[in-house]
Write an enzyme that holds these catalytic residues in place. Structure first.
Site, PDB file in Angstrom:
ATOM      1  N   CYS A 296       6.513   6.195   6.033  1.00 40.63           N
ATOM      2  CA  CYS A 296       5.630   5.996   4.580  1.00 40.63           C
ATOM      3  C   CYS A 296       5.139   6.875   3.805  1.00 40.63           C
ATOM      4  CB  CYS A 296       4.517   5.400   5.302  1.00 40.63           C
ATOM      5  SG  CYS A 296       4.524   3.823   5.793  1.00 40.63           S
TER       6      CYS A 296
ATOM      7  N   ASP B 247      10.166  16.786 -36.516  1.00 42.67           N
ATOM      8  CA  ASP B 247      10.434  16.343 -37.616  1.00 42.67           C
ATOM      9  C   ASP B 247       9.696  16.839 -38.889  1.00 42.67           C
ATOM     10  OD1 ASP B 247      11.420  14.793 -40.117  1.00 42.67           O
ATOM     11  OD2 ASP B 247      10.120  12.820 -38.886  1.00 42.67           O
TER      12      ASP B 247
ATOM     13  N   ASP C  33       0.638   9.740  11.158  1.00 45.75           N
ATOM     14  CA  ASP C  33       1.141   8.249  10.274  1.00 45.75           C
ATOM     15  C   ASP C  33       0.333   8.168   9.459  1.00 45.75           C
ATOM     16  OD1 ASP C  33       3.449   6.811   8.677  1.00 45.75           O
ATOM     17  OD2 ASP C  33       1.944   5.361  10.123  1.00 45.75           O
TER      18      ASP C  33
ATOM     19  N   ASP D  47       0.589  -1.062   0.139  1.00 45.73           N
ATOM     20  CA  ASP D  47       0.051  -0.306  -0.062  1.00 45.73           C
ATOM     21  C   ASP D  47       1.092   1.607  -0.218  1.00 45.73           C
ATOM     22  OD1 ASP D  47      -2.065  -2.094  -0.264  1.00 45.73           O
ATOM     23  OD2 ASP D  47      -2.357  -1.624   2.320  1.00 45.73           O
ATOM     24  N   CYS D  48       1.954   1.598   0.215  1.00 43.87           N
ATOM     25  CA  CYS D  48       3.071   2.368   0.787  1.00 43.87           C
ATOM     26  C   CYS D  48       4.250   2.061   0.211  1.00 43.87           C
ATOM     27  CB  CYS D  48       2.915   2.954   1.612  1.00 43.87           C
ATOM     28  SG  CYS D  48       3.377   1.830   2.588  1.00 43.87           S
TER      29      CYS D  48
ATOM     30  N   CYS E 287       6.786  -0.982   2.462  1.00 42.88           N
ATOM     31  CA  CYS E 287       5.638  -1.616   1.993  1.00 42.88           C
ATOM     32  C   CYS E 287       6.908  -2.431   0.860  1.00 42.88           C
ATOM     33  CB  CYS E 287       4.412  -2.366   0.770  1.00 42.88           C
ATOM     34  SG  CYS E 287       3.102  -1.541   2.954  1.00 42.88           S
TER      35      CYS E 287
ATOM     36  N   THR F 118       7.935  15.923 -41.887  1.00 39.02           N
ATOM     37  CA  THR F 118       7.027  14.591 -42.797  1.00 39.02           C
ATOM     38  C   THR F 118       6.671  13.746 -41.491  1.00 39.02           C
ATOM     39  OG1 THR F 118       8.494  14.864 -44.344  1.00 39.02           O
ATOM     40  CG2 THR F 118       6.562  12.859 -44.308  1.00 39.02           C
TER      41      THR F 118
ATOM     42  N   ASP G  74       9.306  10.356 -36.374  1.00 38.57           N
ATOM     43  CA  ASP G  74       7.877   8.686 -35.830  1.00 38.57           C
ATOM     44  C   ASP G  74       8.891   7.581 -35.481  1.00 38.57           C
ATOM     45  OD1 ASP G  74      11.211   8.613 -38.073  1.00 38.57           O
ATOM     46  OD2 ASP G  74      10.301   8.696 -39.738  1.00 38.57           O
TER      47      ASP G  74
END
Length: 752
Positions: free
Chosen positions: A404, A446, A729, A21-22, A25, A448, A643
């Site tokens: 955390c 660019d 916290d 979750d954080c 972890c 074209t 491209d």
């Protein structure tokens, strides 16, 4: 020294880890498995719930890795053994899905000790989609809440044993937390939130603050639920992409249709798509003309009319008529699948800010612990004050010290920005790219296919001498046969329209930045730029002047000639995209200068640049573009738009290279970022999104550190206590995550 046999024993392993979750972890898991012998290259993704590492199974087995992770309180399964959140539905067999969704192997309960029991219970995949009170974390809140309520009831009716009831509630609630704290400590991680919680709760019991200790355990559980909900919301935006592709398709074989799993479709098969159906695979239309809503894939809000020969994306919606489509990409390679994979792997490209915060948090937490010890010891020893008072304040400082919120502040924002971009066809490969895009001060285009449509059309044919237009075209088409360059395609299309057959040609080769030469008939023939032709006897002064006239009109002219024999000129024009001028205006309003880098001649480039209000550099070879980008980089961040193939060196040299062009493999995999829609205005939108993400990160860091600083001071002064400390916290973690989630609703196309 590592031998070849050692390398042969190493395997790249992938797991899905539930419950992260954080940032702390991910840190706990990373640090714990890194200490195992034979483990290297550990990568942990919070939002993708992924653990990947290189493992020497002669030293440590996979089971040991899984056991280590489970001991920390997280769920873990081999990636692919369950229905992946970031892989298209149906990527595995339906049987596998059923096995994951409805069955659990024998002994699974033991293997997942701690899940569903009180403590730092982490998210189980089976919990997804349920109400909070039906999840493991929700059951933890209810359990600890009942314990606390029972203790208050005992105190109300039996005051003499009320304190013992709170002691019991605290010990029962903190036991599984202590178990995981001990598991982390054994892997060398002493400063975890579970460890600090255990010390604070037990310490509070010793100073007769049992009621508050029990309340802290309950609030910790509430905070865990809120963290889980916020983290899940952050992931949902990406998970939703996987639901865009239908699970089934109508496969057409031998004149009949039957329903099959979309994941089973093979390249070359034909599918039937009815009005209102989602397209089940990337493919090419072979029959039918219909409006196709591509907004789920590219974010383009207006349905586009598509017909035979045109590409369609999996997940798009057929809006009008029946289409027959040939499958061109397998399920695992279609556009949405590649987008999901890109977003999933983007966590590995961490932003410099994120890396700095990781380093900062390593010494921040030990420093807080040291301050807490000083707070406990110094006032009683030096000033003769009460031990109970200062032990209490020191314990509160321990709870505030968990980083955390600080550690999650960056990845939560990055994940939200990546998800928002992916929904709009704006792809960026991780936090490092987002941070670089936010700092861009110059954009190089660019010409074209980027600023222009990339589909030039022949406007003028000027044969020389006794050459006819048909002869000019048959030679030029022969030289250009087999080429996919936009100018070559224009010549070949004109020859086809005029009914001219290209002469047989062989040994064709490109002259970088100049043109093409091939053996046509029994002699070489060239199609090159007028300047190159003039230098090699293929264009006289009169022809060169005519080419100049075309170029001043914004056209691109090529000379066709044989050895010393000019055959004629072909002029083509590639119109700027309708939104190119608006994109340049938006970039200018953002304080960003725009420049065209093109291999075309200066007059044609000037005509395009003047109409768009841009600077330009023309007659550029690939190495010239590389040098120009290198020079721009020295003056600040530069984004190069190309491209993804011809401009590869320049794209790599730029601070951030962006490939443009409807989901090509190169666009998604080669450059730092990609734009799925052929819209130039997506360039300022991408920069706007990156800037919004970095602003969100700065807000999160301010929230995380600001709350810590405030409550550190108020705790030392005795204004706030243990229960406020735990709220500070978990509350800070929830706040920064919710703030990051605001990016999911951010519209990068809106100015201001």
């Amino acid at each position: 020294m590592m031998t070849k046999s050692d390398l042969a024993d190493e395997t790249v392993c992938d797991w899905t880890v539930s419950g992260m979750d954080c940032g702390s972890c991910a840190g706990k898991i990373r640090n714990a498995v890194t200490r195992l012998p034979g483990v290297s290259g550990v990568e942990v993704g919070i939002m993708s719930e992924r653990l990947r590492l290189t493992l020497d199974e002669n030293k440590t087995g996979r089971e040991q890795v899984e056991k280590t992770v489970r001991a920390l309180g997280y769920g873990i399964k081999p990636r692919g053994a369950e229905k992946k959140e970031f892989v298209l539905p149906g990527a595995a067999s339906d049987a596998n899905h059923e096995a994951h969704d409805h069955a659990r192997p024998a002994g699974a309960e033991a293997a997942h000790s701690g899940h569903g029991s009180p403590g730092h219970v982490h998210d189980d995949p089976a919990d997804r989609g349920k109400n909070w009170y039906q999840t493991g974390k929700g059951r933890l809140v209810i359990f600890t809440g009942l314990l606390l309520a029972a203790a208050w009831g005992v105190e109300l009716f039996a005051p003499r044993i009320g304190a013992w009831a709170f002691v019991a509630a605290c010990l029962i609630g903190v036991a599984p937390i202590a178990r995981r704290a001990f598991a982390a400590a054994r892997s060398g991680q002493f400063f975890t939130i579970e460890g600090l919680m255990t010390v604070a709760a037990i310490g509070a019991l010793f100073i007769n603050a049992a009621e508050e200790a029990a309340l802290v355990v309950f609030l910790f559980a509430v905070g865990e639920v809120l963290e889980g909900v916020a983290a899940s919301k952050a992931r949902n935006g990406i998970r939703a992409l996987a639901d865009l592709v239908p699970k089934t398709a109508l496969l057409e074989e031998n004149g009949t249709t039957r329903e099959v799993a979309a994941a089973s479709l093979q390249v070359g098969q034909t599918v039937l798509i009815r009005p209102g159906d989602r397209i089940p695979a990337d493919g090419e239309i072979i029959e039918g003309i219909s409006g196709v809503d591509e907004s789920p894939v590219t974010g383009e809000s207006v349905p586009a009319t598509r017909g035979p020969g045109e590409r369609v994306f999996a997940g798009s919606i057929n809006t009008e008529a029946v289409l027959r489509v040939t499958v061109t990409k397998a399920a695992q390679d279609n556009t949405i699948s590649r987008i999901i994979r890109l977003v999933e792997e983007a966590e590995e490209a961490r932003a410099p800010t994120e890396r700095f915060i990781d380093r900062f948090s390593r010494w921040y937490m030990p420093a807080i612990v040291a301050v807490a010890v000083l707070v406990v010891v110094v006032p009683p020893l030096v000033l003769g004050q009460s031990w109970d008072t200062w032990i209490y304040r020191g314990l509160a400082l321990l709870l505030i010290g968990c980083p955390c919120a600080l550690v999650i502040s960056v990845p939560a924002s990055i994940a939200s920005a990546l998800s928002t971009g992916a929904r709009r066809g704006l792809l960026m490969k991780g936090g490092a790219v987002i941070e670089a895009a936010a700092k861009v001060s110059k954009v190089a285009f660019d010409k074209t296919g980027t600023l222009t449509h990339g589909r030039p059309q022949v406007t003028d044919l000027v044969p020389f001498g006794h050459t006819t237009e048909a002869q000019l075209l048959e030679v030029a088409a022969g030289v250009e046969s087999g080429s996919s360059h936009p100018l070559a395609v224009a010549i070949l299309n004109r020859a086809e329209t005029a009914g001219v057959q290209a002469l047989p040609a062989r040994d064709a080769r490109a002259l970088a930045g100049r043109g093409v030469v091939a053996t046509v008939g029994d002699a070489p023939a060239w199609v090159t730029s007028p300047r190159h032709a003039s230098e090699n006897g293929g264009l006289d002064g009169l022809g060169l002047r005519q080419a100049t006239v075309f170029e001043e009109q914004g056209k691109t002219a090529v000379a066709v000639y044989r050895e010393g024999i000019p055959l004629g000129l072909i002029a083509m024009r590639d119109e700027p995209r309708a939104d190119a001028a608006e994109a340049v205006r938006q970039l200018s309003a953002m304080g960003i200068t725009s420049t065209i880098l093109t291999g075309d001649n200066p007059r044609t480039a000037a005509a395009i640049a003047e109409g768009l209000g841009m600077q330009f550099q023309a007659d550029m070879m690939p190495e010239d573009k590389l040098g120009a980008i290198r020079e721009m980089n020295e003056q600040g961040g530069v984004m190069m738009i190309g491209d993804g193939i011809n401009d590869a060196p320049a794209l790599k040299q730029a601070s951030i290279g962006v490939a443009m062009g409807s989901g090509t493999d190169v666009a998604l995999e080669t450059a730092d970022a990609a734009i799925l829609r052929d819209r130039v205005t997506d360039i300022p939108a991408q920069i706007r999104l990156a800037r919004a993400a970095m602003a969100n990160i700065r807000q999160n860091v301010t929230i995380a550190l600001g709350l810590k600083a405030v409550f550190l001071v108020t705790t030392v002064l005795g204004i706030t206590g243990l229960w406020i400390a735990i709220l500070a916290d978990t509350g800070a973690t929830v706040l920064v995550t919710l703030n990051a989630l605001r990016l999911l609703g951010f519209n990068p196309e809106r100015e201001g």
